[in-house]
Design a protein around this motif. Structure first.
Motif, short mmCIF file in Angstrom:
data_model
loop_
_atom_site.label_atom_id
_atom_site.label_comp_id
_atom_site.label_asym_id
_atom_site.label_seq_id
_atom_site.Cartn_x
_atom_site.Cartn_y
_atom_site.Cartn_z
N GLN A 159 0.81 -1.22 0.00
CA GLN A 159 0.00 0.00 0.00
C GLN A 159 0.84 1.26 0.00
OE1 GLN A 159 -3.59 -0.02 2.47
NE2 GLN A 159 -3.11 -2.12 3.06
N ALA A 160 2.10 1.15 0.41
CA ALA A 160 2.99 2.32 0.46
C ALA A 160 4.21 2.08 -0.41
CB ALA A 160 3.42 2.59 1.90
N ASP A 161 4.64 3.12 -1.09
CA ASP A 161 5.85 3.05 -1.91
C ASP A 161 7.08 3.51 -1.14
OD1 ASP A 161 4.40 2.30 -4.25
OD2 ASP A 161 3.78 4.39 -4.48
N ALA A 162 6.88 4.36 -0.14
CA ALA A 162 8.02 4.98 0.52
C ALA A 162 7.64 5.33 1.95
CB ALA A 162 8.46 6.24 -0.24
N CYS A 163 8.65 5.71 2.72
CA CYS A 163 8.45 6.03 4.14
C CYS A 163 9.45 7.09 4.56
CB CYS A 163 8.62 4.77 5.00
SG CYS A 163 8.50 5.05 6.78
N ILE A 164 8.97 8.05 5.32
CA ILE A 164 9.83 9.06 5.96
C ILE A 164 9.71 8.85 7.46
CG2 ILE A 164 10.23 11.51 6.37
CD1 ILE A 164 9.06 12.05 3.58
N VAL A 165 10.84 8.56 8.11
CA VAL A 165 10.88 8.40 9.56
C VAL A 165 11.46 9.68 10.16
CG1 VAL A 165 11.85 7.12 11.50
CG2 VAL A 165 11.14 5.90 9.44
N ILE A 166 10.68 10.34 10.99
CA ILE A 166 11.18 11.48 11.76
C ILE A 166 11.44 10.95 13.16
CG2 ILE A 166 10.69 13.81 12.60
CD1 ILE A 166 8.77 14.18 10.28
N PHE A 167 12.72 10.73 13.46
CA PHE A 167 13.07 10.10 14.72
C PHE A 167 13.51 11.18 15.72
CE2 PHE A 167 15.24 7.57 17.83
CZ PHE A 167 14.40 6.46 17.93
N LEU A 168 12.66 11.41 16.73
CA LEU A 168 12.93 12.43 17.75
C LEU A 168 13.88 11.83 18.78
CD1 LEU A 168 9.32 13.91 18.04
CD2 LEU A 168 11.14 14.44 16.40
N ASN A 169 15.14 11.89 18.45
CA ASN A 169 16.17 11.15 19.16
C ASN A 169 16.44 11.77 20.53
OD1 ASN A 169 18.60 9.62 19.73
ND2 ASN A 169 18.73 9.26 17.54
N GLY A 170 16.30 10.96 21.56
CA GLY A 170 16.52 11.40 22.93
C GLY A 170 15.33 11.11 23.82
N GLY A 171 14.15 10.96 23.23
CA GLY A 171 12.96 10.63 24.00
C GLY A 171 12.02 11.80 24.18
N PRO A 172 11.11 12.04 23.22
CA PRO A 172 10.18 13.17 23.33
C PRO A 172 9.14 12.93 24.42
CG PRO A 172 9.58 11.80 21.45
CD PRO A 172 10.88 11.25 21.98
N SER A 173 8.70 14.00 25.04
CA SER A 173 7.75 13.90 26.16
C SER A 173 6.33 13.72 25.63
CB SER A 173 7.82 15.15 27.03
OG SER A 173 6.84 15.08 28.06
N HIS A 174 5.81 12.50 25.75
CA HIS A 174 4.43 12.24 25.32
C HIS A 174 3.44 13.07 26.12
CE1 HIS A 174 5.22 9.59 28.71
NE2 HIS A 174 3.95 9.23 28.80
N LEU A 175 3.78 13.33 27.40
CA LEU A 175 2.88 14.06 28.29
C LEU A 175 2.76 15.53 27.94
CD1 LEU A 175 4.15 12.28 31.47
CD2 LEU A 175 1.76 12.29 30.74
N ASP A 176 3.69 16.05 27.16
CA ASP A 176 3.68 17.47 26.78
C ASP A 176 3.45 17.66 25.29
OD1 ASP A 176 4.36 18.42 29.47
OD2 ASP A 176 6.28 17.42 29.09
N MET A 177 3.11 16.54 24.60
CA MET A 177 2.87 16.61 23.17
C MET A 177 1.54 15.97 22.78
SD MET A 177 6.74 15.76 21.80
CE MET A 177 6.31 15.90 20.06
N LEU A 195 8.68 8.78 15.39
CA LEU A 195 9.07 7.81 16.43
C LEU A 195 10.04 8.46 17.41
CD1 LEU A 195 9.82 4.76 14.07
CD2 LEU A 195 7.62 5.42 15.06
N GLY A 196 10.25 7.79 18.53
CA GLY A 196 11.25 8.20 19.51
C GLY A 196 11.73 6.99 20.26
N ASP A 197 12.79 7.15 21.04
CA ASP A 197 13.34 5.99 21.74
C ASP A 197 12.49 5.59 22.94
OD1 ASP A 197 14.58 8.49 21.70
OD2 ASP A 197 16.30 7.87 22.87
N PHE A 198 11.88 6.55 23.63
CA PHE A 198 10.92 6.31 24.70
C PHE A 198 10.25 7.63 25.02
CE2 PHE A 198 15.28 5.54 26.78
CZ PHE A 198 15.60 6.89 26.85
N GLY A 199 9.45 7.69 26.10
CA GLY A 199 8.82 8.92 26.50
C GLY A 199 9.54 9.53 27.69
N ARG A 200 8.82 10.37 28.42
CA ARG A 200 9.39 11.02 29.61
C ARG A 200 8.54 10.71 30.83
NH1 ARG A 200 14.22 11.95 27.54
NH2 ARG A 200 14.70 12.94 29.53
N SER A 201 9.15 10.82 31.98
CA SER A 201 8.50 10.40 33.23
C SER A 201 7.31 11.29 33.57
CB SER A 201 9.52 10.46 34.37
OG SER A 201 10.00 11.78 34.52
#
Length: 456
Positions: free
Chosen positions: A46-64, A361-367
Motif C-alpha cells: 500500500q505504500a511506496d516509501a516512508c519518511i521516519v522522523i526520529f525524535l532522538n533522545g525521548g520526546p515527552s508524550h505528556l507534553d505533546m 518515532l522516539g526511543d521512549f517517553g518522559r517520566s
C-alpha cells in the motif's frame, strides 16, 4: 533449461542458501516451495516509501500527544491542550500546525518496551523492532544488528539504478557527545553495502551540496563509463572467484557510487535551493526543518526510505532531563511543528500521502513526574508515536495510557508491532526471512505482529 528459466531466476544468494540448507537435509525443491509460499503470503503493498522522523533522545508524550490536564501538579506539566482536527484527541498548545492534520493520522498512546537506561538500546528497539533489553554501558552499532528499515527494503526490493534507496540525515547520532554511533540506522547483518547514504552537511547552509555525489571536473561521463566497465571486468576475473563479505561490500559500494554519480534524479533531489524561499521558510530555516524538506524531495525522486535523526548525540535535543518546558516551548516543538505540518501539507497537495508513510518515532517517553531540574526523565513504560499515510488509518487513536501517562491502560503496543505493521504496508511480511553474509537465516522482525486496527 536456459538462463531465463529456473537457474536464471536463482540469485547467487539463494544458491548459497541451498548449499547451507542441504547440510541440514533441505533440498532445492523444498526451498523453492518455501519461496513460493512466502511470496503468495506477502501482503499487498500500500505504500511506496516512508519518511521516519526520529525524535532522538525521548520526546515527552505528556507534553505533546497524551496530555493529562486533570493530573496533579508536578505531573500535568505547564502546557495546555488544544483541540485538534480529530475530535477527542487534543494535543499540546505548542503544536498548533500539527493539530490541523490529526484527522489524517494514527496516534498510538500505549507504546512500551524494556529499555529505560540506554538511549542506544532504546533507539535500536524502536527502529528495528528488536527488543534485546537494556544496557548499562555504551552501545554502538554492530555487524550482527538487525537491519534498519531502509536496508531491509533495499535487500528485499532492490531499487532501479540511479535511485538513492535510503538516506539518513542530518547526523550520525552518537550515544552521548563522545560516544559511539547509535545502532539501528545501518545494514547490520546484511553488510555495510546496505548502509544508508548519510547526508551530513547542513541543508540549511548556504551553498549546501553533497560533494561526494558530484563528478570532479576532470572526470567526464565517457571516462566514468570506462571506469565502470573496467571494474566490472575485474570483478568477473577477480571478485567472483574469491567472493567474501569484504569484497561483496566493495562491489556494492562501487555500483551505488556509479549509479548516484550518473543519476539526474538524485542530483536534482539534492538541489534544495530549487525550492522557493517561501517553501523553505514554511519548513523552518534550521537543520531539521530543511532535512525534512530534503527528505520529501528525495522521496519524490524515488528514494524508498528517509530517516531524520533529530540530534547530533542522544543528549542534545529531546533528552529533556532539565528545563523540559523551556526547551520544548522555545525550540523543539516549534521546529517540529512547522516541519511535520509542512511535510503533510505537501504530500497531500502532491497526492503522495496515500502512498507515503510518515512515522514520528522516539526511543521512549518522559517520566510522569517532573524532577527538581524542571525536567522529565526517561520513561519506557508508556509513550506515544504518530503515524500517517501509506495505508495507516486516518483519525485513529489506538491504545490509551492511565491517568498519569505512566502505564498502558488499553492495547499495550511494542515497537515490533509498529515496525511489523509498517513493513506490512510496504508489501513485506514481517516474518520474511533474511540472510546474513554467511547465509544464516533471520526473521525480519524478531518480535512483533501486524496490528489490523492501525490499517485504513
Amino acid at each position: 533449461m536456459d538462463g531465463d528459466g529456473l537457474l536464471g531466476r536463482l540469485t547467487r544468494r539463494r544458491l548459497l542458501q541451498v548449499g547451507s540448507l542441504s547440510v541440514a537435509g533441505l533440498s532445492l525443491p523444498r526451498l523453492l516451495a518455501a519461496d513460493a509460499q512466502r511470496n503468495a503470503a506477502a501482503p499487498a503493498q500500500q505504500a511506496d516509501a516512508c519518511i521516519v522522523i526520529f525524535l532522538n533522545g525521548g520526546p515527552s508524550h505528556l507534553d505533546m500527544w497524551d496530555m493529562k490536564p486533570q493530573a496533579t501538579e508536578g505531573i500535568r506539566g505547564e502546557f495546555q491542550p488544544i483541540a485538534s482536527s480529530l475530535a477527542g484527541a487534543p494535543i499540546s498548545e505548542h503544536l498548533p500546525l500539527s493539530a490541523r492534520h490529526m484527522h489524517r493520522c494514527t496516534l498510538i498512546r500505549s507504546m512500551h518496551h524494556s529499555v529505560n537506561n540506554s538511549h542506544a538500546a532504546a533507539v535500536y528497539t524502536s527502529i528495528t523492532g528488536h527488543d534485546r533489553g537494556d544496557a548499562n554501558r555504551l552501545v554502538g552499532a554492530e555487524s550482527d544488528d538487525q537491519p534498519t528499515i531502509g536496508s531491509a527494503l533495499t535487500y528485499l526490493r532492490p531499487p532501479a539504478n540511479g535511485r538513492v534507496p535510503h538516506v539518513c540525515l542530518p547526523y550520525i547520532t552518537k550515544e552521548g557527545a563522545k560516544g559511539p554511533p547509535q545502532p539501528g540506522f545501518y545494514g547490520g547483518l546484511l553488510g555495510k553495502s546496505y548502509d544508508p547514504l548519510f547526508i551530513l552537511n547542513d541543508p540549511n547552509a548556504d551553498g549546501f551540496s553533497v560533494p561526494e555525489l558530484a563528478l570532479r571536473d576532470d572526470v567526464t561521463q565517457p571516462r566514468l563509463n570506462d571506469r565502470r566497465h573496467l571494474l566490472a571486468s575485474l570483478a568477473e576475473s577477480f571478485v567472483e572467484p574469491r567472493r567474501n563479505a569484504a569484497l561483496e561490500n566493495v562491489s556494492g559500494f562501487q555500483q551505488r557510487a556509479f549509479d548516484l554519480l550518473t543519476s539526474n534524479a538524485a542530483q536534482h533531489a539534492l538541489d534544495i535551493a530549487a525550492e522557493t524561499p517561501e517553501v523553505r521558510e514554511r519548513y523552518g530555516r534550521n537543520i531539521y526543518g530543511q532535512s525534512v524538506l530534503l527528505a520529501r524531495r528525495l522521496i519524490e525522486a524515488g528514494t524508498r526510505l528517509a530517516t531524520i535523526s533529530w540530534a547530533p548525540d542522544a543528549n542534545a535535543t529531546w533528552d529533556t532531563h532539565g528545563n523540559n518546558f523551556v526547551k520544548l516551548k522555545e525550540t523543539l516543538l516549534p521546529q517540529f511543528d512547522r516541519a511535520f505540518a509542512s511535510l503533510l501539507t505537501d504530500l497531500v497537495e502532491r497526492h503522495l500521502l496515500d502512498r507515503t508513510i510518515v512515522a514520528v518515532l522516539g526511543d521512549f517517553g518522559r517520566s510522569p513526574r517532573v524532577n527538581k531540574a524542571a525536567g522529565r526523565d526517561h520513561w519506557n513504560n508508556c509513550y506515544s508515536v504518530l503515524l500517517a499515510g501509506g495505508g495507516f488509518g486516518k483519525g485513529v487513536v489506538y491504545g490509551a495510557s492511565d491517568s498519569t501517562g505512566a502505564l498502558p491502560a488499553q492495547n499495550p503496543t511494542r515497537p515490533g508491532d509498529v515496525i511489523a505493521t509498517l513493513y506490512h504496508l510496504l508489501g513485506i511480511s514481517p516474518a520474511e526471512v533474511i540472510h546474513d553474509r554467511l547465509g544464516r537465516p533471520h526473521r525480519l522482525v524478531p518480535e512483533g505482529e501486524v496490528i489490523p486496527a492501525l490499517l485504513a
